[in-house]
Design a protein around this motif. Sequence first.
Motif, mmCIF file in Angstrom:
data_model
loop_
_atom_site.group_PDB
_atom_site.id
_atom_site.type_symbol
_atom_site.label_atom_id
_atom_site.label_comp_id
_atom_site.label_asym_id
_atom_site.label_seq_id
_atom_site.Cartn_x
_atom_site.Cartn_y
_atom_site.Cartn_z
ATOM 1 N N TYR A 14 10.060 -0.531 8.564
ATOM 2 C CA TYR A 14 8.636 -0.831 8.409
ATOM 3 C C TYR A 14 7.837 0.437 8.109
ATOM 4 O O TYR A 14 6.914 0.414 7.300
ATOM 5 N N ARG A 15 8.193 1.548 8.734
ATOM 6 C CA ARG A 15 7.448 2.796 8.516
ATOM 7 C C ARG A 15 7.589 3.308 7.083
ATOM 8 O O ARG A 15 6.776 4.115 6.632
ATOM 9 N N ASP A 16 8.634 2.804 6.372
ATOM 10 C CA ASP A 16 8.841 3.228 4.991
ATOM 11 C C ASP A 16 8.164 2.311 3.985
ATOM 12 O O ASP A 16 8.179 2.597 2.787
ATOM 13 N N PHE A 17 7.565 1.217 4.461
ATOM 14 C CA PHE A 17 6.896 0.299 3.560
ATOM 15 C C PHE A 17 5.615 0.917 3.020
ATOM 16 O O PHE A 17 4.949 1.696 3.708
ATOM 17 N N SER A 18 5.263 0.538 1.798
ATOM 18 C CA SER A 18 3.974 0.966 1.248
ATOM 19 C C SER A 18 2.849 0.218 1.951
ATOM 20 O O SER A 18 3.075 -0.782 2.654
ATOM 21 N N LYS A 19 1.625 0.685 1.747
ATOM 22 C CA LYS A 19 0.471 0.023 2.356
ATOM 23 C C LYS A 19 0.379 -1.428 1.903
ATOM 24 O O LYS A 19 0.103 -2.330 2.711
ATOM 25 N N ASN A 20 0.639 -1.667 0.613
ATOM 26 C CA ASN A 20 0.556 -3.033 0.107
ATOM 27 C C ASN A 20 1.655 -3.914 0.694
ATOM 28 O O ASN A 20 1.426 -5.096 0.987
ATOM 29 N N GLN A 21 2.853 -3.358 0.901
ATOM 30 C CA GLN A 21 3.928 -4.130 1.515
ATOM 31 C C GLN A 21 3.578 -4.500 2.953
ATOM 32 O O GLN A 21 3.816 -5.626 3.400
ATOM 33 N N LYS A 22 3.017 -3.539 3.685
ATOM 34 C CA LYS A 22 2.620 -3.821 5.068
ATOM 35 C C LYS A 22 1.537 -4.895 5.113
ATOM 36 O O LYS A 22 1.602 -5.825 5.923
ATOM 37 N N ASN A 139 7.188 -8.492 -3.615
ATOM 38 C CA ASN A 139 6.849 -7.162 -3.118
ATOM 39 C C ASN A 139 8.049 -6.460 -2.474
ATOM 40 O O ASN A 139 7.987 -5.267 -2.200
ATOM 41 N N PHE A 140 9.117 -7.221 -2.221
ATOM 42 C CA PHE A 140 10.354 -6.635 -1.704
ATOM 43 C C PHE A 140 11.501 -7.091 -2.600
ATOM 44 O O PHE A 140 12.525 -7.594 -2.134
#
Length: 419
Positions: A14-22, A139-140
Amino acid sequence: MSAETEQSVEHLHYRDFSKNQKMTLWSTAAGFGLEHMDALFISFAMSSIIKSLGISNFGGGLISTFSMFGTLIGGIVFGMLADRVGRVKIFTWTLAIVAFATGAIYFAHNIWLVYTFRFIAGVGTGAEYGACVTLIAENFANKKIGKLTSVAHIGGQFGGILAAIASALIIPAFGWNALFLVGLLPVAFAFVVRRHVGESDDFEAVKASRKQKQETVAQKAPVLAVFKTPAMAYQTIALILMMMVQTGGYYGLMNWLPKIMQKQLGLSISSSSLWMIVTIIGMSLGMYAFGSILDRFGPRLSFGAFLVLAAATVYLILAARDATSLLIIMMVVGFFSNGMYGGFGVVVSRLYPTEYRVTANSVVASVGKLLGGFFPPIIGLLMDKFSLTHVMMFFTFIYLFSFVIMLTIPALRRKDIEF
């Protein structure tokens, strides 16, 4: 993609996700939460609605049926629009429709107004599901999304818990109509989504290509594209039948479990709400387990195991004799009966192309939900005429039917499709 790169993608945290992915994960979880909260308001208010409006169990079950008719229309219309103008834009529109239609039930003092507002709410939820699962898939795009979709659906279960808590507090004090005013809360959330969630690169690429070449049949009439070949048509119909069982079983159980528990164990509305929360927790655990199994072993094994075990465990409800046994049974039944719900979005998003992916998800979900919407009145009729044992036999039959249908879908046996 190299094996090394693929491995790094698979272990993305989760910490590696982009802002849009989060934001995509948070917003889709909240969207699913609104859908669950909206549906379970009816479940918890069912006994009060039947009593205050003087209708039969069959008439009460028709509330969900009217909602599913709205889901069919909204799913097809808004699904096609989402493939044309954008997933995020349609998602925010549907959030507002559901919120206002739910709040309007406060003013419904006859069954026909309840049917009308539930139909409108169904129009809103119709494409909400398709837009949400498609946003996650796109998005993933390079990651197995079974667990991710399950996590979003688990987040959505908090809407069900909120519905249970609100029902226990509001119905005894203010009546069932007042409960639906809580449904207005997500309106503000729609504006947050619109400002902070962006469209996927896949959708933007398809959108740009439309400007450079003549539109295909899938772009002009995407609802026809999901039936364009005999193989595609069979696949779509089979997935619809599986979704029919999934949603019909879910709404059948959730609509009538409070009434069953109140009748069988003499529980109050507040007490039955507590056990429904336990059921939702069991569902959440089942979704997480299903997502992990789906990512590792594929759809045939994961769907097969959960469908067979769902068919068997519904009988445990008949064994409930006290609060402790009911607690355990509700968790087990919830685990298997709804654990596989998130898997449908994963399968559809992998089997249909970007240009009509939301439409495919919406057709499968909305038509399946419409057909499943007939299950609550059927179960109500069975409760009126027969014993609870016959009701559980019905649930067993439908889960085994879905199992057989799943085995006949050729694409689920293909090794070149990454689920």
